[in-house]
Design a protein around this motif. Sequence first.
Motif, short mmCIF file in Angstrom:
data_model
loop_
_atom_site.label_atom_id
_atom_site.label_comp_id
_atom_site.label_asym_id
_atom_site.label_seq_id
_atom_site.Cartn_x
_atom_site.Cartn_y
_atom_site.Cartn_z
N ALA A 490 0.85 -1.19 0.00
CA ALA A 490 0.00 0.00 0.00
C ALA A 490 0.88 1.23 0.00
N TRP A 491 0.34 2.35 -0.49
CA TRP A 491 1.13 3.58 -0.45
C TRP A 491 1.35 4.04 0.99
N ILE A 492 0.31 3.90 1.82
CA ILE A 492 0.51 4.24 3.23
C ILE A 492 -0.11 3.11 4.06
N PHE A 493 -1.30 3.31 4.63
CA PHE A 493 -1.91 2.27 5.45
C PHE A 493 -2.75 1.29 4.63
N GLY A 494 -3.30 1.73 3.51
CA GLY A 494 -4.03 0.83 2.64
C GLY A 494 -5.28 0.23 3.25
N GLY A 495 -6.05 1.04 3.98
CA GLY A 495 -7.22 0.51 4.67
C GLY A 495 -8.22 -0.17 3.75
N VAL A 496 -8.39 0.37 2.55
CA VAL A 496 -9.29 -0.22 1.57
C VAL A 496 -8.50 -0.88 0.45
N ASP A 497 -7.60 -0.12 -0.15
CA ASP A 497 -6.76 -0.63 -1.23
C ASP A 497 -5.34 -0.82 -0.70
N PRO A 498 -4.90 -2.06 -0.47
CA PRO A 498 -5.56 -3.32 -0.81
C PRO A 498 -6.03 -4.12 0.39
N SER A 499 -5.83 -3.59 1.61
CA SER A 499 -5.89 -4.45 2.79
C SER A 499 -7.27 -5.06 3.03
N SER A 500 -8.33 -4.37 2.61
CA SER A 500 -9.66 -4.98 2.75
C SER A 500 -9.73 -6.29 1.97
N ALA A 501 -9.12 -6.31 0.80
CA ALA A 501 -9.13 -7.53 -0.01
C ALA A 501 -8.11 -8.55 0.47
N THR A 502 -6.98 -8.10 1.00
CA THR A 502 -6.02 -9.04 1.58
C THR A 502 -6.66 -9.79 2.74
N ALA A 503 -7.40 -9.07 3.58
CA ALA A 503 -8.11 -9.72 4.68
C ALA A 503 -9.13 -10.71 4.15
N ALA A 504 -9.80 -10.37 3.06
CA ALA A 504 -10.77 -11.29 2.46
C ALA A 504 -10.06 -12.53 1.92
#
Length: 860
Positions: A490-504
């Motif tokens: 992610a560029w910084i924290f990536g709360g949605v892009d991409p971490s939401s999908a990584t969690a999925a």
Amino acid sequence: MQITTKTLGQSWENIVAKLPLPSLTFLPLLTSAFIFYFHWTAGGCHRRIRFHGKAKRLSILASPHLLKMSSEDLTSVLLETPSTSFLPHTRNNARPRNCHPTSGCVRALLTERNRTFCISILILLLTTFSLILLSNFVPFMHNSLNGLHVNNEVPVVLGRHHRKRDIQLDPENVILQETSGDAILETLRYLTSEPHTAGTEADTRQAKWVAQVWTDQGLDTVNLIPYTVLLSYPDRKKNNTVKIIDDQGMVRWTSHCHQTPLGPGEDHPDVFQNFNAYSAPGEVVADIVYAYFGREEDYDYLQSQNVSVNGSIVLTRYGDIFRANQVLNAEVRGAAGVLLYSDPANVCPDGCTPNVTYPNTVYDPMEAVQLGTTYLNNGDPLTPFYPSIESAFRIPEEEAAIPKIPVQPISYTDALQIFKHLGGEKAPDEWQGGLDIEYRLGPGLRNPSWTTQLSVHTSSANASIFNVIGTITGVEEPDRYVILGNHRDAWIFGGVDPSSATAALLEVTRLFSQLVQRGWRPRRTLIFCSWGAEEYGLVGSTEWTEQFSTHLQHRAVAYLNVDMVFEGTYSFKSMASPLLYGSIIRATQKVPNPDDDEVLSGRPYLFDTWVVKDPDPVHEGRPKFFGLGSGSDFTTFQHVLGIPCSDMMYSTEPDALALPLYHTLYETLHLAVDLYDPVIHFQVALTQAWALVALDLAQEPVIPFSVDLYGEFVKEAFLSIKKEYGSVFSKEGVKLDYFEKAVEEFFQATQNWTLEAGAIDPNNPLALRAFNDAQMLVDRSFIDPRGLPGRPEYNHVVTAPSSTNTYNADSFAGLQDLLHNIEDLPDEEREKRWRAVKEHLAVITHLTQAAANALSWDLW
């Protein structure tokens, strides 16, 4: 490091697992009887021959053709065959009696018939006793050893405790009933706990963490695959700035280099200053020109107003097209630098005051800045077309296809200061934005003696990235791959892009691992991919597909990507190859609707909202599918290798900006959970849909491709080309007859093929394999190894990213690129372009006909 898979279909433990308990009682006796028969009889395993003057029985484990040879010939073979050709049967590998010391028969055993009888009786008794003991003792030990995997091998299945498959186990029900929102939330919490830009220590730490999670879940294999690639970072000690300087050399205004923390953890010391990856470093002092979205038509308008961007700093708004296209358009027109900003009209439509922006809403606060790459190609910039492995040849950085001018993103607060000083004519009404000021074109500032200075200290550097690859091996077809992937960086924290999908993705792997532990396995192998450095230009996935292209071209059934779970919560959205339409529709018809208001409106399933809110404009009763452009990790699978792909997410309302806080400091856990999905329903629903599509493709005997819809898609794409450019072709005297005939034959072949699918015998493995292999050729048939005209990095002639906006897709993109503005070209250039049109028209005609032929059992 390579992908490793294990074939389980023939292992004895899986056979035992399928047997009822009484069968285990007789299994030792049957095994012993077979051993007795093997040693006692001469049929097929023994030969009586004359060897050194004596008739002996020779016990050989060898190829069947040896059994057909005469005794004299066989004796000759034994004398000439190396000892390694036979299995050892003698005690301590001693040489048999009467065997010539140079005969090479150390691995053969000459036995007397009575000796065979005695040995066989002994083996019978020992084997019977051992197997009875094993089948009754192991269940006792299994309770204490359950779950222990050595080196992450597939667990050996013994005894009665886990041996019977649960015939009531329904994988769909497990996915629909056991997807855990709590597990998704905890994974997301960890992933967003620190900035993890590609190539940093945090990125490596998270890659290893994902690998450990998959190992703990029990995937059959887990590998970390490293690549050394060219990435780009800002200088930690020198700020990237924009300054307005007066005629005395005094700095009147300076842009912000960091975004202001507004929530917990946002002041993390590893947060980078604002930058665009792969920007050239440098300092530029020049006039500013406002170019709206920086599209080709925007520059055409500026030219019509006699506003030149040559040597100027171009100010453009994020949106409408990919930022790398914006930079390229400016660079080819001679711009000296580029500034990018998000306009309030797009990212905070309700105003810019704190009560209607983040952290209270999903809209941009005053100092939000979108980071992102300016690299237009895919993969490591220094190893185009080939994997960035140790043996790779790397081109010099100055030859890489990255910008040669400085590029810097700024906030809309900083853009406001520039517009306050910008001179020139008023910009058109449609170019006006959400800032409370009149937008002007430039060039230059209102005070002609003042100037603008752009200083960028971003530079490129080699860095290590990691792909994490996990597998669950298929039983019947382990050499056919259904691949799921999502990037991790992610560029910084990536709360949605991409971490939401990584969690999925990690929840999908948990579900499938649970199924395997209960006795289920997919027909085909499932491969799970956590990609590195996607944000820089799909680097990790491109390097992997380049490295394993031969495997993937011949074995991959499909690639299912999820870049992020949502860009809004309006409706389900999918981009896909037409081959996957049916699987995606079936999955969404089973997933409960995460939107409570929609359920109350009588739409209980994901599909119900999708088909109502985003219907197909042509086909009634069908939801709309979007084409696969670029911008995520499906790109090389679909557009280079011809592997059918999909991406899915939850979308925004029509005409609304998707994910306003995209790539900003404020794309955090708070945004993903508190503001978008407080009860994790949308993330659960997307996880379930993703898993069900994978299940459909991995377990059905006949791969459930929508071949008929692919034919429909190609025919409609041709008709669209004919409608838009038919008169242009006619004027030039170029006929489309052959192309039209090939399209019609492909369409008919796909319709007939779908009818044949129902007649395939699911119990005939050869017929199934032949039918499925032919289906897998459909997308691959449209691959031109030479690439599209002027774009050799893309090979698919039907589906490809738009050349003017890489985010979007064009059908028959190569043809559309050549026909674009062809009538406005000078005569000589127009003649060359028409030659290219005719050549490419012949290519796509041939490939379309080849695709039709692939769906026939005849050679021609």
